[in-house]
Design an enzyme around this catalytic site. Structure first.
Site, PDB file in Angstrom:
ATOM      1  N   ARG A   1       0.833  -1.204   0.000  1.00  0.00           N
ATOM      2  CA  ARG A   1       0.000   0.000   0.000  1.00  0.00           C
ATOM      3  C   ARG A   1       0.867   1.254   0.000  1.00  0.00           C
ATOM      4  NH1 ARG A   1      -4.425   0.642   4.446  1.00  0.00           N
ATOM      5  NH2 ARG A   1      -2.697   0.160   5.856  1.00  0.00           N
TER       6      ARG A   1
ATOM      7  N   SER B   1       8.272  -5.210   6.145  1.00  0.00           N
ATOM      8  CA  SER B   1       7.982  -6.309   7.088  1.00  0.00           C
ATOM      9  C   SER B   1       8.818  -7.550   6.838  1.00  0.00           C
ATOM     10  CB  SER B   1       6.498  -6.655   7.004  1.00  0.00           C
ATOM     11  OG  SER B   1       5.752  -5.474   7.132  1.00  0.00           O
TER      12      SER B   1
ATOM     13  N   ASP C   1       6.337  -4.087  10.312  1.00  0.00           N
ATOM     14  CA  ASP C   1       4.877  -3.977  10.390  1.00  0.00           C
ATOM     15  C   ASP C   1       4.356  -4.121  11.826  1.00  0.00           C
ATOM     16  OD1 ASP C   1       5.610  -6.635  10.409  1.00  0.00           O
ATOM     17  OD2 ASP C   1       4.044  -7.328   9.055  1.00  0.00           O
TER      18      ASP C   1
END
Length: 827
Positions: free
Chosen positions: A496, A560, A614
């Protein structure tokens, strides 16, 4: 003049239906039965003992030997002890004759009286019917009474596995030849029915998965007055003269025990009114029971019916004219037609319910039928079929006669129960390794704590499996933050790009705009340059979409994957996980790789302020809402956690004051072998065929990327052992990754029951029975529960460490959580 059958349905099905605790429908026969079984069939003045041999050599064969024994009237009305002693004696004689007295064979007991069952081998007699009145049996378990009688003899032993009603025996007998058979019907001396009901509708039994056979005891339909408007004076007279007035009212209108008597009462009334036999009555016609139901069948025969009527009436001491014989034939016809119509109407209610349960437009089902009236009356079966078809035009119903009685069915129930019990035991033994005890979970918690200490220590860090990486994030949000920021969130096949507007003051708020982009497999596993060029291309598209291409904003980069950080804006990738394999990235600073890709594009400039994991991103997001949030947890494609550690314990970074967020990288817990004792053969199989064998062992036991694959391996193992899908593996199930983790979430969603399981299995090319679906759901539950428990044990180690760090007796803390598995799995 009957009311439409639909209005009877709820009345009929609310009255006296008993679960018979038999889950395996006749569909269970699609697996081979094999063995030697005894059966005992007790439902009237005669009873049968049978030996049923089932052999399977590719083609199933059933051989039967049987003998009929009589129960005299004095036994029917004597003591229960005498009755069961007599049954045990007959059983002993039969076994002696076949020279099998030395064998302990499994026995199925057909006991055709109203019983309440709590288990397959326990049946408590509610009340006697069919002329039986033995004392000290009502309210007792008939299996225990039979066992006591056998034990008292001491000359043989048997294993009573199942007790069933004759309707269930009939359904199972017919189900052996027709797998659509899901209803059993008896119309003989008495009448009753059973059918396969959805477990979710049976409040008397726990659980809502699959189906269970219900013994309806429908002979008692109308005992509450529901049939008063169609009962005649003759029905009332029969009831008043019976052994059980006010009971079994429906049975008294349709079964063989009463049909002849109904005709007799009508003949007597007509003779008294001068409408028959010139007004004369014989003593035989006046005597209860002298006009037998077999006479009704004989009189209704096509060619010789009138002749038979003349013979029977003459034997009863009458002098019938031709008109008397015609009238008697018509009366028999009316009584037997009403019986067939009533039976058809109630059966239609049952079939309509099965249709609604299944939610199909057109039901295809089979009814297994037995009983002297159905078999011996020349027109009863045809009339019954016609009524059912007329009332259910949208159903395709087949009727199958039970040629072997219900004894074979009892043996088949026993055979199925024996097989299902053995298979259940075998499956449970395999699944046992995935079920963790409280002690094992405490041990996982203890080991996690040991590994955390190793990761934090300067001397032990290099060899530690759980890396405990410093993030240089030293505080959680306090509410004074404000401004516009760009964010990039990369952690899987989708990523994103976000614009985040933070406002403080009285109207504190966070406004977000984002766009999701996918990363093609060839980019994930190509070069690092291609990967970061693709990311920058997507950022460019987003800035254009937002109309902000000329604005230079601070950027936070959620990355992440395991990174070693030396500053907030520097993250050196240690290793790829989650299927990424881009070359030239491991050992490099990902912020530098991103900046280089931005410069190569020469379209815009960004100030990369922070790179975070994350878990850290999640903790900070939730920390903005809740000041107690000091732990971040991800359980999605992968799994990881972070938490606020005391600086004095973070030996890799200088300084003892304050706290720093530590990215645990707990997915690698167990890579040093410390979880070997709880890893199963299925975990090892998944690990061996993964992109990174021997790495991320803990993650492979708990995260979304692997749970579906663990389930698939278990299902294949079960099928190879013949414990599932009748031993047939579909080609699709052999494909790695075909059983997606989202299937676990769908299968465990309560509201979807087993329909969802069936559709998923069909998608995988598997023909499944109801039992198969229940087993698949159980496997999914076991695998998902273990994942949640392991995750919980790891988290317990984290929060316990925070509590001890602060010297607290009691800690109040919030864990911020994200990830598809945590959010989408219902349990």
């Amino acid at each position: 003049g009957l009311t439409p059958v639909e209005s009877w349905g709820s009345l009929l099905l609310s009255f006296g239906a008993n679960p018979c605790t038999f889950w395996g429908s006749p569909l269970a026969f699609s697996s081979p039965e094999d063995g030697d079984f005894l059966a005992l069939d007790l439902g009237g003045t005669n009873f049968r003992v049978l030996r049923v041999k089932v052999s399977d050599n590719g083609l199933q064969k059933v051989e039967m030997e049987s003998q009929i024994y009589e129960i005299h009237e004095d036994l029917m009305r004597g003591s229960g002890t005498q009755l069961f002693d007599h049954i045990a004696e007959c059983l002993a004689n039969f076994m002696e004759k076949l020279k099998i007295k030395d064998k302990k064979l499994p026995l199925g007991f057909t006991f055709s009286f109203p019983c309440q069952q709590t288990k397959l081998d326990e049946s408590i007699l509610v009340n006697w019917t069919k002329g039986f009145k033995c004392s000290s049996v009502e309210g007792k378990d008939v299996v225990s009474l039979l066992r006591q009688a056998i034990k008292k003899r001491g000359d043989f032993d048997i294993d009573i596995v199942a007790v069933v009603n004759d309707t269930v025996g009939t359904m199972m007998s017919c189900g052996y030849d027709d797998q659509n058979c899901e209803v059993g019907l008896i119309v003989g001396t008495g009448t009753n029915a059973c059918y396969m009901e959805e477990m979710r509708h049976i409040d008397l039994v726990e659980g809502d998965e699959g189906r269970m056979c219900i013994n309806m005891e429908w002979g008692a339909f109308g005992d509450d007055g529901a049939l008063n408007d169609i009962r005649t004076e003759f029905d009332h007279e029969i009831d008043m003269g019976s052994l059980n007035p006010g009971k079994q009212l429906f049975e008294k209108m349709i079964s063989g025990m009463y049909m002849g008597e109904l005709v007799r009462l009508i003949l007597v009334k007509m003779a008294k009114e001068g409408l028959l036999f010139r007004g004369k009555l014989s003593s035989d016609l006046r005597t209860t029971g002298h006009f037998e139901t077999r006479f009704v069948s004989a009189i209704e025969k096509e060619k010789e019916g009138l002749q038979k009527a003349h013979e029977i009436l003459t034997k009863l001491g009458l002098e019938p004219s031709h008109e008397d014989c015609l009238a008697t034939h018509r009366i028999c016809q009316i009584v037997s037609t009403r019986s067939a119509n009533l039976c058809g109407a109630t059966l239609a209610a049952v079939l309509r319910r099965i249709k609604e349960n299944k939610g199909v437009d057109r039901l295809r089902s089979t009814v297994g039928v037995d009983g002297s009236v159905y078999k011996k009356h020349p027109h009863f079966a045809r009339r019954l079929h016609k009524t059912v078809r007329k009332l259910l035009p949208d159903c395709e119903i087949r009727f199958v006669r039970s040629e072997d009685g219900s004894g074979k069915g009892a043996a088949m129930v026993t055979a199925v129960a024996y097989r299902l019990a053995a298979q259940h035991k075998a499956r449970q033994k395999i699944l046992e390794a995935l079920k963790l005890s409280h002690q094992q979970l405490l041990e996982v918690k203890r080991r996690m704590r040991v590994e955390m200490e190793k990761g934090l220590g300067k001397e032990t860090h290099a060899k530690a499996a759980v890396k405990m990486l410093p993030t240089y994030v030293c505080s959680t949000p306090d509410g004074t933050e404000k401004g516009d920021f760009l964010a990039l969130d990369l952690g899987g096949t989708n990523f994103r790009v976000l614009l985040v507007r933070v406002r403080n003051g009285k109207r504190r708020s966070v406004e977000m705009h984002n766009k999701i982009y996918s990363i093609p497999l060839e980019v994930m596993q190509g070069t690092g340059e291609e990967l970061f060029d693709h990311i920058v291309h997507c950022i460019s598209d987003f800035l254009e979409y937002m109309g902000m291409k000329g604005v230079s904003l601070p950027l936070g980069f959620t990355f992440s994957f395991p990174c070693k950080q030396t500053n907030l804006d520097e993250g050196i990738l240690l290793k790829w996980t989650k299927g990424f394999k881009a070359t030239g990235c491991e050992g490099e600073d990902v912020v530098s790789l991103l900046k280089e890709a931005i410069h190569r594009r020469e379209e815009f400039d960004l100030d990369v302020v922070a790179v975070v994991n994350d878990t850290v991103g999640t903790m900070m997001t939730c920390g903005y809402e809740d000041p107690y949030c000091e732990v971040g947890l991800i359980v999605g494609t992968g799994s990881n956690a972070c938490y606020m550690e005391e600086m004095r314990n973070v030996e890799l970074v200088e300084g003892d004051e304050g706290r720093m967020c530590v990215n645990m990288e707990w997915g690698a817990f167990g890579d040093n072998g410390c979880l070997d004792d709880i890893q199963t053969e299925f975990d090892l199989a998944v690990d061996e065929l993964s992109l990174n064998p021997g790495k991320q062992r803990f993650e492979k036991m708990i995260s979304g990327m692997y749970l579906g694959e663990i389930v698939r391996n278990i299902l294949i193992d079960f099928t190879k052992r013949g414990l599932l899908f009748r031993g047939r593996i579909s080609e699709r199930l052999k494909t790695r990754g075909i059983f997606e983790t989202k299937f676990l979430s769908q299968i465990e969603s309560d509201c979807l029951a087993l329909l969802q399981v069936r559709s998923i299995l069909q998608h995988l090319g598997l023909e499944s029975t109801c039992d198969d679906s229940i087993i698949v759901k159980e496997v999914c539950t076991v695998v998902a529960r273990r994942a949640a428990q392991l995750c919980g044990a790891g988290m317990a180690a984290v929060v316990d460490k925070i509590r001890e760090n602060r010297g607290l007796e009691f800690l109040k803390v919030t864990v911020g959580v994200d990830g598809t598995l945590y959010k989408l799995h219902p349990q």
